[in-house]
Write a protein that holds these residues in place. Structure first.
Motif, mmCIF file in Angstrom:
data_model
loop_
_atom_site.group_PDB
_atom_site.id
_atom_site.type_symbol
_atom_site.label_atom_id
_atom_site.label_comp_id
_atom_site.label_asym_id
_atom_site.label_seq_id
_atom_site.Cartn_x
_atom_site.Cartn_y
_atom_site.Cartn_z
ATOM 1 N N PRO A 2 0.844 -1.193 0.000
ATOM 2 C CA PRO A 2 0.000 0.000 0.000
ATOM 3 C C PRO A 2 0.883 1.249 0.000
ATOM 4 C CG PRO A 2 -0.799 -1.583 1.607
ATOM 5 C CD PRO A 2 0.506 -2.104 1.086
ATOM 6 N N ASP A 3 0.393 2.276 -0.643
ATOM 7 C CA ASP A 3 1.166 3.512 -0.729
ATOM 8 C C ASP A 3 1.203 4.210 0.631
ATOM 9 O OD1 ASP A 3 -1.191 5.838 -1.127
ATOM 10 O OD2 ASP A 3 -1.715 3.790 -1.654
ATOM 11 N N LEU A 4 2.059 5.209 0.755
ATOM 12 C CA LEU A 4 2.202 5.908 2.035
ATOM 13 C C LEU A 4 0.916 6.606 2.453
ATOM 14 C CD1 LEU A 4 5.800 7.435 1.864
ATOM 15 C CD2 LEU A 4 4.988 5.507 3.218
ATOM 16 N N ALA A 5 0.156 7.115 1.481
ATOM 17 C CA ALA A 5 -1.102 7.778 1.838
ATOM 18 C C ALA A 5 -2.066 6.784 2.480
ATOM 19 C CB ALA A 5 -1.735 8.415 0.601
ATOM 20 N N THR A 6 -2.132 5.570 1.955
ATOM 21 C CA THR A 6 -2.997 4.544 2.548
ATOM 22 C C THR A 6 -2.498 4.179 3.939
ATOM 23 O OG1 THR A 6 -3.475 3.673 0.353
ATOM 24 C CG2 THR A 6 -3.982 2.247 2.222
ATOM 25 N N HIS A 7 -1.174 4.095 4.086
ATOM 26 C CA HIS A 7 -0.605 3.797 5.405
ATOM 27 C C HIS A 7 -0.908 4.910 6.409
ATOM 28 C CE1 HIS A 7 1.361 0.037 4.733
ATOM 29 N NE2 HIS A 7 2.131 0.493 3.770
ATOM 30 N N LEU A 8 -1.192 6.105 5.943
ATOM 31 C CA LEU A 8 -1.565 7.206 6.835
ATOM 32 C C LEU A 8 -3.074 7.311 7.043
ATOM 33 C CD1 LEU A 8 0.890 9.952 5.556
ATOM 34 C CD2 LEU A 8 1.000 8.752 7.745
ATOM 35 N N LEU A 9 -3.850 7.019 5.993
ATOM 36 C CA LEU A 9 -5.307 7.144 6.098
ATOM 37 C C LEU A 9 -5.921 6.116 7.040
ATOM 38 C CD1 LEU A 9 -6.416 7.892 2.425
ATOM 39 C CD2 LEU A 9 -6.650 9.381 4.409
ATOM 40 N N VAL A 10 -5.475 4.882 6.964
ATOM 41 C CA VAL A 10 -6.066 3.820 7.803
ATOM 42 C C VAL A 10 -5.882 4.131 9.288
ATOM 43 C CG1 VAL A 10 -5.941 1.373 8.393
ATOM 44 C CG2 VAL A 10 -5.993 2.073 5.998
ATOM 45 N N PRO A 11 -4.680 4.493 9.758
ATOM 46 C CA PRO A 11 -4.563 4.867 11.182
ATOM 47 C C PRO A 11 -5.398 6.094 11.538
ATOM 48 C CG PRO A 11 -2.398 4.474 10.273
ATOM 49 C CD PRO A 11 -3.362 4.434 9.131
ATOM 50 N N TYR A 12 -5.526 7.026 10.592
ATOM 51 C CA TYR A 12 -6.347 8.206 10.874
ATOM 52 C C TYR A 12 -7.790 7.792 11.141
ATOM 53 C CZ TYR A 12 -8.859 12.542 10.498
ATOM 54 O OH TYR A 12 -9.676 13.597 10.778
ATOM 55 N N PHE A 13 -8.330 6.936 10.275
ATOM 56 C CA PHE A 13 -9.712 6.497 10.456
ATOM 57 C C PHE A 13 -9.869 5.666 11.728
ATOM 58 C CE2 PHE A 13 -10.055 6.822 5.623
ATOM 59 C CZ PHE A 13 -10.559 8.106 5.689
ATOM 60 N N LEU A 14 -8.878 4.843 12.046
ATOM 61 C CA LEU A 14 -8.932 4.071 13.295
ATOM 62 C C LEU A 14 -8.887 4.983 14.513
ATOM 63 C CD1 LEU A 14 -6.621 1.042 12.502
ATOM 64 C CD2 LEU A 14 -9.103 1.039 12.716
ATOM 65 N N ASN A 15 -8.118 6.054 14.412
ATOM 66 C CA ASN A 15 -7.991 6.962 15.548
ATOM 67 C C ASN A 15 -9.263 7.757 15.799
ATOM 68 O OD1 ASN A 15 -6.256 8.087 17.645
ATOM 69 N ND2 ASN A 15 -6.565 9.998 16.524
ATOM 70 N N ARG A 16 -10.134 7.843 14.819
ATOM 71 C CA ARG A 16 -11.413 8.529 15.039
ATOM 72 C C ARG A 16 -12.174 7.868 16.179
ATOM 73 N NH1 ARG A 16 -12.530 13.335 12.651
ATOM 74 N NH2 ARG A 16 -14.710 12.757 12.626
ATOM 75 N N GLY A 17 -12.015 6.559 16.332
ATOM 76 C CA GLY A 17 -12.661 5.845 17.423
ATOM 77 C C GLY A 17 -11.784 5.723 18.656
ATOM 78 N N LEU A 18 -10.470 5.609 18.449
ATOM 79 C CA LEU A 18 -9.553 5.405 19.567
ATOM 80 C C LEU A 18 -9.249 6.689 20.336
ATOM 81 C CD1 LEU A 18 -6.939 3.032 17.894
ATOM 82 C CD2 LEU A 18 -8.770 2.399 19.471
ATOM 83 N N LYS A 19 -9.152 7.799 19.643
ATOM 84 C CA LYS A 19 -8.836 9.102 20.238
ATOM 85 C C LYS A 19 -7.523 9.071 21.023
ATOM 86 C CE LYS A 19 -12.792 11.041 19.065
ATOM 87 N NZ LYS A 19 -12.888 11.765 17.846
ATOM 88 N N LEU A 20 -6.462 8.594 20.380
ATOM 89 C CA LEU A 20 -5.159 8.536 21.032
ATOM 90 C C LEU A 20 -4.581 9.935 21.208
ATOM 91 C CD1 LEU A 20 -3.500 5.557 19.157
ATOM 92 C CD2 LEU A 20 -4.465 5.558 21.444
ATOM 93 N N LYS A 21 -3.895 10.144 22.313
ATOM 94 C CA LYS A 21 -3.260 11.432 22.578
ATOM 95 C C LYS A 21 -2.061 11.643 21.658
ATOM 96 C CE LYS A 21 -4.504 11.604 27.430
ATOM 97 N NZ LYS A 21 -4.001 11.568 28.804
ATOM 98 N N LEU A 22 -1.302 10.602 21.421
ATOM 99 C CA LEU A 22 -0.080 10.700 20.626
ATOM 100 C C LEU A 22 -0.334 10.208 19.203
ATOM 101 C CD1 LEU A 22 2.412 9.432 23.332
ATOM 102 C CD2 LEU A 22 1.847 11.776 22.732
ATOM 103 N N PHE A 23 -1.379 10.718 18.601
ATOM 104 C CA PHE A 23 -1.811 10.271 17.286
ATOM 105 C C PHE A 23 -0.751 10.515 16.216
ATOM 106 C CE2 PHE A 23 -3.941 11.766 13.341
ATOM 107 C CZ PHE A 23 -4.249 10.514 12.844
ATOM 108 N N LEU A 24 -0.096 11.670 16.241
ATOM 109 C CA LEU A 24 0.914 11.966 15.227
ATOM 110 C C LEU A 24 2.103 11.011 15.326
ATOM 111 C CD1 LEU A 24 0.855 15.856 15.229
ATOM 112 C CD2 LEU A 24 -0.132 14.291 13.558
ATOM 113 N N ILE A 25 2.389 10.569 16.525
ATOM 114 C CA ILE A 25 3.470 9.601 16.698
ATOM 115 C C ILE A 25 3.042 8.248 16.127
ATOM 116 C CG2 ILE A 25 4.904 8.414 18.403
ATOM 117 C CD1 ILE A 25 4.660 10.976 20.109
ATOM 118 N N MET A 26 1.764 7.913 16.261
ATOM 119 C CA MET A 26 1.256 6.680 15.655
ATOM 120 C C MET A 26 1.359 6.764 14.133
ATOM 121 S SD MET A 26 -2.404 4.727 15.986
ATOM 122 C CE MET A 26 -3.326 5.831 14.949
#
Length: 154
Positions: A2-26
């Motif tokens: 998967p391209d880098l954008a996909t590798h970034l989009l999937v964690p972003y969508f997952l974080n919508r539910g997780l609400k991690l504090k250190l999201f940018l580090i993830m």
């Protein structure tokens, strides 16, 4: 892969539910395996390129996440490591989903050089998901912006 954008989009969508504090580090952890292995490979010849492919393994990524987490303040080192490791785990899960002839998913390195993949999508198929993913991202960001604006006005 998967391209880098996909590798970034999937964690972003997952974080919508997780609400991690250190999201940018993830997010950093989600692209770390490709940054460690693919990017140096573009600037080296084939003989040295194989050395960098070893960095696209969970074994090497674990140590890189640990080393990078030491750059953070002592109070958040553990959380930074876990956030990066979670991002890297998401990265490897996405990579496992692909069919590929030149598979570099050596998940059990250094214990085994056997490549592993589940084979659900072809590497270029992730590009078909990119436009709808970016559209969904734009809608979510616009929605968040309107909610914040409404909260400020109220």
């Amino acid at each position: 892969m998967p391209d880098l954008a996909t590798h970034l989009l999937v964690p972003y969508f997952l974080n919508r539910g997780l609400k991690l504090k250190l999201f940018l580090i993830m997010l950093w952890g989600a692209v770390l395996p490709d940054l460690l292995s693919r990017v140096p490979g573009f600037f080296t010849d084939m003989g040295i390129r194989w050395f960098f492919f070893a960095f696209h393994t969970p074994f090497a990524t674990f140590f890189m996440c640990y080393g990078l987490s030491q750059l953070f303040h002592q109070k958040i080192r553990r959380q930074a490591f876990l956030a990066m490791a979670l991002g890297a785990l998401i990265h490897y899960m996405l990579d496992l989903l692909q069919f590929t002839e030149a598979n570099f998913n050596i998940l059990l390195f250094p214990f085994s050089m056997r490549t592993v993949n589940i084979g659900v999508i072809w590497p270029e198929d992730s590009l078909y998901f990119l436009p709808p993913g970016l559209a969904a991202l734009a809608v979510m960001l616009l929605y968040d912006r309107l909610i914040k604006r409404k909260a400020i006005i109220s």
